[in-house]
Design a protein around this motif. Structure first.
Motif, PDB file in Angstrom:
ATOM      1  N   GLU A 225       7.507  40.280  64.246  1.00  0.00           N
ATOM      2  CA  GLU A 225       8.274  40.392  62.995  1.00  0.00           C
ATOM      3  C   GLU A 225       8.286  41.831  62.475  1.00  0.00           C
ATOM      4  O   GLU A 225       7.981  42.108  61.326  1.00  0.00           O
ATOM      5  CB  GLU A 225       7.769  39.419  61.926  1.00  0.00           C
ATOM      6  CG  GLU A 225       8.097  37.987  62.278  1.00  0.00           C
ATOM      7  CD  GLU A 225       7.903  37.029  61.129  1.00  0.00           C
ATOM      8  OE1 GLU A 225       8.917  36.482  60.664  1.00  0.00           O
ATOM      9  OE2 GLU A 225       6.746  36.834  60.699  1.00  0.00           O
ATOM     10  N   GLN A 226       8.646  42.717  63.406  1.00  0.00           N
ATOM     11  CA  GLN A 226       8.794  44.126  63.066  1.00  0.00           C
ATOM     12  C   GLN A 226      10.185  44.581  63.485  1.00  0.00           C
ATOM     13  O   GLN A 226      10.807  43.979  64.363  1.00  0.00           O
ATOM     14  CB  GLN A 226       7.728  44.961  63.764  1.00  0.00           C
ATOM     15  CG  GLN A 226       6.328  44.645  63.263  1.00  0.00           C
ATOM     16  CD  GLN A 226       5.262  45.306  64.099  1.00  0.00           C
ATOM     17  OE1 GLN A 226       5.226  45.118  65.306  1.00  0.00           O
ATOM     18  NE2 GLN A 226       4.396  46.063  63.460  1.00  0.00           N
ATOM     19  N   LYS A 227      10.645  45.661  62.875  1.00  0.00           N
ATOM     20  CA  LYS A 227      11.975  46.185  63.167  1.00  0.00           C
ATOM     21  C   LYS A 227      12.005  46.885  64.514  1.00  0.00           C
ATOM     22  O   LYS A 227      11.040  47.509  64.926  1.00  0.00           O
ATOM     23  CB  LYS A 227      12.419  47.176  62.096  1.00  0.00           C
ATOM     24  CG  LYS A 227      12.820  46.525  60.812  1.00  0.00           C
ATOM     25  CD  LYS A 227      13.414  47.535  59.859  1.00  0.00           C
ATOM     26  CE  LYS A 227      13.813  46.807  58.593  1.00  0.00           C
ATOM     27  NZ  LYS A 227      14.498  47.685  57.663  1.00  0.00           N
ATOM     28  N   LEU A 228      13.149  46.778  65.157  1.00  0.00           N
ATOM     29  CA  LEU A 228      13.423  47.538  66.368  1.00  0.00           C
ATOM     30  C   LEU A 228      14.205  48.770  65.922  1.00  0.00           C
ATOM     31  O   LEU A 228      15.245  48.643  65.270  1.00  0.00           O
ATOM     32  CB  LEU A 228      14.235  46.699  67.352  1.00  0.00           C
ATOM     33  CG  LEU A 228      14.531  47.327  68.699  1.00  0.00           C
ATOM     34  CD1 LEU A 228      13.236  47.590  69.457  1.00  0.00           C
ATOM     35  CD2 LEU A 228      15.432  46.415  69.503  1.00  0.00           C
ATOM     36  N   GLU A 229      13.696  49.953  66.228  1.00  0.00           N
ATOM     37  CA  GLU A 229      14.310  51.198  65.783  1.00  0.00           C
ATOM     38  C   GLU A 229      14.848  51.999  66.964  1.00  0.00           C
ATOM     39  O   GLU A 229      14.241  52.012  68.029  1.00  0.00           O
ATOM     40  CB  GLU A 229      13.276  52.095  65.087  1.00  0.00           C
ATOM     41  CG  GLU A 229      12.790  51.619  63.766  1.00  0.00           C
ATOM     42  CD  GLU A 229      11.809  52.621  63.155  1.00  0.00           C
ATOM     43  OE1 GLU A 229      11.934  52.872  61.965  1.00  0.00           O
ATOM     44  OE2 GLU A 229      10.937  53.131  63.887  1.00  0.00           O
ATOM     45  N   PHE A 230      15.965  52.658  66.724  1.00  0.00           N
ATOM     46  CA  PHE A 230      16.478  53.636  67.676  1.00  0.00           C
ATOM     47  C   PHE A 230      16.039  54.997  67.188  1.00  0.00           C
ATOM     48  O   PHE A 230      16.304  55.385  66.049  1.00  0.00           O
ATOM     49  CB  PHE A 230      18.001  53.575  67.768  1.00  0.00           C
ATOM     50  CG  PHE A 230      18.571  54.589  68.714  1.00  0.00           C
ATOM     51  CD1 PHE A 230      18.466  54.405  70.087  1.00  0.00           C
ATOM     52  CD2 PHE A 230      19.192  55.726  68.248  1.00  0.00           C
ATOM     53  CE1 PHE A 230      18.982  55.341  70.977  1.00  0.00           C
ATOM     54  CE2 PHE A 230      19.712  56.674  69.122  1.00  0.00           C
ATOM     55  CZ  PHE A 230      19.602  56.477  70.487  1.00  0.00           C
ATOM     56  N   MET A 231      15.345  55.709  68.028  1.00  0.00           N
ATOM     57  CA  MET A 231      14.820  57.023  67.654  1.00  0.00           C
ATOM     58  C   MET A 231      15.887  58.078  67.929  1.00  0.00           C
ATOM     59  O   MET A 231      16.420  58.163  69.033  1.00  0.00           O
ATOM     60  CB  MET A 231      13.545  57.326  68.451  1.00  0.00           C
ATOM     61  CG  MET A 231      12.446  56.273  68.292  1.00  0.00           C
ATOM     62  SD  MET A 231      12.015  55.947  66.578  1.00  0.00           S
ATOM     63  CE  MET A 231      11.328  57.527  66.125  1.00  0.00           C
ATOM     64  N   ASP A 232      16.204  58.877  66.909  1.00  0.00           N
ATOM     65  CA  ASP A 232      17.235  59.902  67.081  1.00  0.00           C
ATOM     66  C   ASP A 232      16.683  61.328  66.998  1.00  0.00           C
ATOM     67  O   ASP A 232      17.430  62.291  66.956  1.00  0.00           O
ATOM     68  CB  ASP A 232      18.364  59.704  66.067  1.00  0.00           C
ATOM     69  CG  ASP A 232      17.895  59.787  64.628  1.00  0.00           C
ATOM     70  OD1 ASP A 232      16.697  60.033  64.389  1.00  0.00           O
ATOM     71  OD2 ASP A 232      18.744  59.601  63.736  1.00  0.00           O
ATOM     72  N   SER A 233      15.356  61.427  66.979  1.00  0.00           N
ATOM     73  CA  SER A 233      14.754  62.763  66.975  1.00  0.00           C
ATOM     74  C   SER A 233      13.343  62.678  67.548  1.00  0.00           C
ATOM     75  O   SER A 233      12.806  61.590  67.755  1.00  0.00           O
ATOM     76  CB  SER A 233      14.711  63.331  65.547  1.00  0.00           C
ATOM     77  OG  SER A 233      13.892  62.530  64.729  1.00  0.00           O
ATOM     78  N   GLY A 234      12.764  63.832  67.787  1.00  0.00           N
ATOM     79  CA  GLY A 234      11.393  63.898  68.287  1.00  0.00           C
ATOM     80  C   GLY A 234      11.307  63.602  69.774  1.00  0.00           C
ATOM     81  O   GLY A 234      12.302  63.526  70.485  1.00  0.00           O
ATOM     82  N   SER A 235      10.084  63.403  70.237  1.00  0.00           N
ATOM     83  CA  SER A 235       9.862  63.208  71.668  1.00  0.00           C
ATOM     84  C   SER A 235      10.393  61.862  72.168  1.00  0.00           C
ATOM     85  O   SER A 235      10.580  61.682  73.361  1.00  0.00           O
ATOM     86  CB  SER A 235       8.364  63.315  71.978  1.00  0.00           C
ATOM     87  OG  SER A 235       7.669  62.279  71.307  1.00  0.00           O
ATOM     88  N   GLU A 236      10.654  60.918  71.248  1.00  0.00           N
ATOM     89  CA  GLU A 236      11.186  59.606  71.636  1.00  0.00           C
ATOM     90  C   GLU A 236      12.699  59.496  71.409  1.00  0.00           C
ATOM     91  O   GLU A 236      13.259  58.399  71.488  1.00  0.00           O
ATOM     92  CB  GLU A 236      10.484  58.498  70.853  1.00  0.00           C
ATOM     93  CG  GLU A 236       9.013  58.349  71.169  1.00  0.00           C
ATOM     94  CD  GLU A 236       8.377  57.229  70.364  1.00  0.00           C
ATOM     95  OE1 GLU A 236       8.062  56.188  70.967  1.00  0.00           O
ATOM     96  OE2 GLU A 236       8.227  57.391  69.138  1.00  0.00           O
ATOM     97  N   ALA A 237      13.376  60.621  71.139  1.00  0.00           N
ATOM     98  CA  ALA A 237      14.815  60.606  70.866  1.00  0.00           C
ATOM     99  C   ALA A 237      15.570  59.903  71.988  1.00  0.00           C
ATOM    100  O   ALA A 237      15.296  60.123  73.170  1.00  0.00           O
ATOM    101  CB  ALA A 237      15.326  62.033  70.686  1.00  0.00           C
ATOM    102  N   GLY A 238      16.479  59.026  71.592  1.00  0.00           N
ATOM    103  CA  GLY A 238      17.284  58.292  72.558  1.00  0.00           C
ATOM    104  C   GLY A 238      16.645  57.001  73.048  1.00  0.00           C
ATOM    105  O   GLY A 238      17.203  56.308  73.892  1.00  0.00           O
ATOM    106  N   GLN A 239      15.487  56.674  72.528  1.00  0.00           N
ATOM    107  CA  GLN A 239      14.783  55.471  72.957  1.00  0.00           C
ATOM    108  C   GLN A 239      14.606  54.497  71.785  1.00  0.00           C
ATOM    109  O   GLN A 239      14.703  54.875  70.628  1.00  0.00           O
ATOM    110  CB  GLN A 239      13.392  55.834  73.500  1.00  0.00           C
ATOM    111  CG  GLN A 239      13.428  56.737  74.704  1.00  0.00           C
ATOM    112  CD  GLN A 239      12.020  57.121  75.118  1.00  0.00           C
ATOM    113  OE1 GLN A 239      11.077  56.345  74.986  1.00  0.00           O
ATOM    114  NE2 GLN A 239      11.869  58.344  75.623  1.00  0.00           N
ATOM    115  N   PHE A 240      14.342  53.278  72.141  1.00  0.00           N
ATOM    116  CA  PHE A 240      14.016  52.269  71.139  1.00  0.00           C
ATOM    117  C   PHE A 240      12.508  52.108  71.072  1.00  0.00           C
ATOM    118  O   PHE A 240      11.802  52.320  72.056  1.00  0.00           O
ATOM    119  CB  PHE A 240      14.638  50.915  71.517  1.00  0.00           C
ATOM    120  CG  PHE A 240      16.112  50.867  71.322  1.00  0.00           C
ATOM    121  CD1 PHE A 240      16.654  50.521  70.086  1.00  0.00           C
ATOM    122  CD2 PHE A 240      16.977  51.157  72.367  1.00  0.00           C
ATOM    123  CE1 PHE A 240      18.022  50.472  69.907  1.00  0.00           C
ATOM    124  CE2 PHE A 240      18.344  51.115  72.202  1.00  0.00           C
ATOM    125  CZ  PHE A 240      18.871  50.769  70.966  1.00  0.00           C
TER     126      PHE A 240
END
Length: 171
Positions: A67-82
Motif C-alpha cells: 500500500e505504497q505509491k509507485l513513483e517514476f523517478m525523473d532525476s537523480g541516479s534513479e532517473a527514468g526508473q520506477f
C-alpha cells in the motif's frame, strides 16, 4: 467475526422484545464488525505476501501489497526508473481481493456478476453509508442487513482462503 456474531444475536434478541433502538445499535455494530473482520483478514494476507522477498513481485504488485505509491523517478541516479516510494497509497478492499485471487488463485477469476460479489457490493454500500454519512442518505438498516454482512464476510474469507491457499477454513 465472533464480535459481529455477538452483536447480531443481541440485535435478534432486541427485535423479539421490540426494542428498536437497541436493535439498531446492534445491527450497526454487527455490520461494521463483519466488514472489519473481512478487511483485517485480507490486509493480513497482503502483509504476509509483502513480507516475501521483493524480487518475487513486479513493482506494481509490490506497491499494491505494501500500500505504497509507485513513483517514476525523473532525476537523480534513479532517473527514468520506477520505484516503490514511502508514501502511502491505500487501496479498496475489493481491489485487494481481486488481486489476491488473480495473482495467487488456481487459474480462476472472480465472477463480479455472481451472487457473492453482488452481495459483497450491497454490504459495502451499507457500510459506506454508515462510515461516510451524507445528508442525502436515508440509512435504513434491518436485522437482515447484519445477517447478510456476516454471511458475506464468512463467504469472502472462505473463498479467498480456498483460492489462494487451496484450503478451506472454518468460521
Amino acid at each position: 467475526l465472533d464480535y459481529a456474531e455477538s452483536f447480531y444475536s443481541q440485535a435478534r434478541q432486541a427485535s423479539e422484545v421490540e426494542q428498536s433502538a437497541a436493535e439498531e445499535r446492534s445491527v450497526i455494530a454487527s455490520l461494521l464488525l463483519s466488514w472489519i473482520a473481512m478487511e483485517s483478514f485480507i490486509n493480513n494476507m497482503m502483509a504476509d505476501f509483502a513480507a516475501l522477498p521483493p524480487d518475487m513481485f513486479s513493482l506494481p504488485e509490490r506497491a499494491l501489497l505494501t500500500e505504497q505509491k509507485l513513483e517514476f523517478m525523473d532525476s537523480g541516479s534513479e532517473a527514468g526508473q520506477f520505484r516503490v516510494s514511502d508514501a502511502p497509497e491505500y487501496r479498496r478492499l475489493e481491489d485487494k481481493i481481486l488481486f489476491l485471487v488473480a495473482k495467487f488463485g488456481t487459474g480462476t477469476k472472480l465472477d463480479k456478476g455472481g451472487y457473492l460479489w453482488q452481495s459483497f457490493e450491497a454490504v459495502r454500500e451499507k457500510r459506506n453509508q454508515l462510515t461516510h454519512p451524507r445528508k442525502s442518505y436515508d440509512i435504513s438498516l434491518t436485522l437482515g442487513d447484519a445477517e447478510d454482512a456476516l454471511g458475506v464476510a464468512r463467504a469472502i474469507i472462505r473463498m479467498v482462503s480456498e483460492k489462494v491457499w487451496g484450503k478451506a477454513i472454518s468460521l
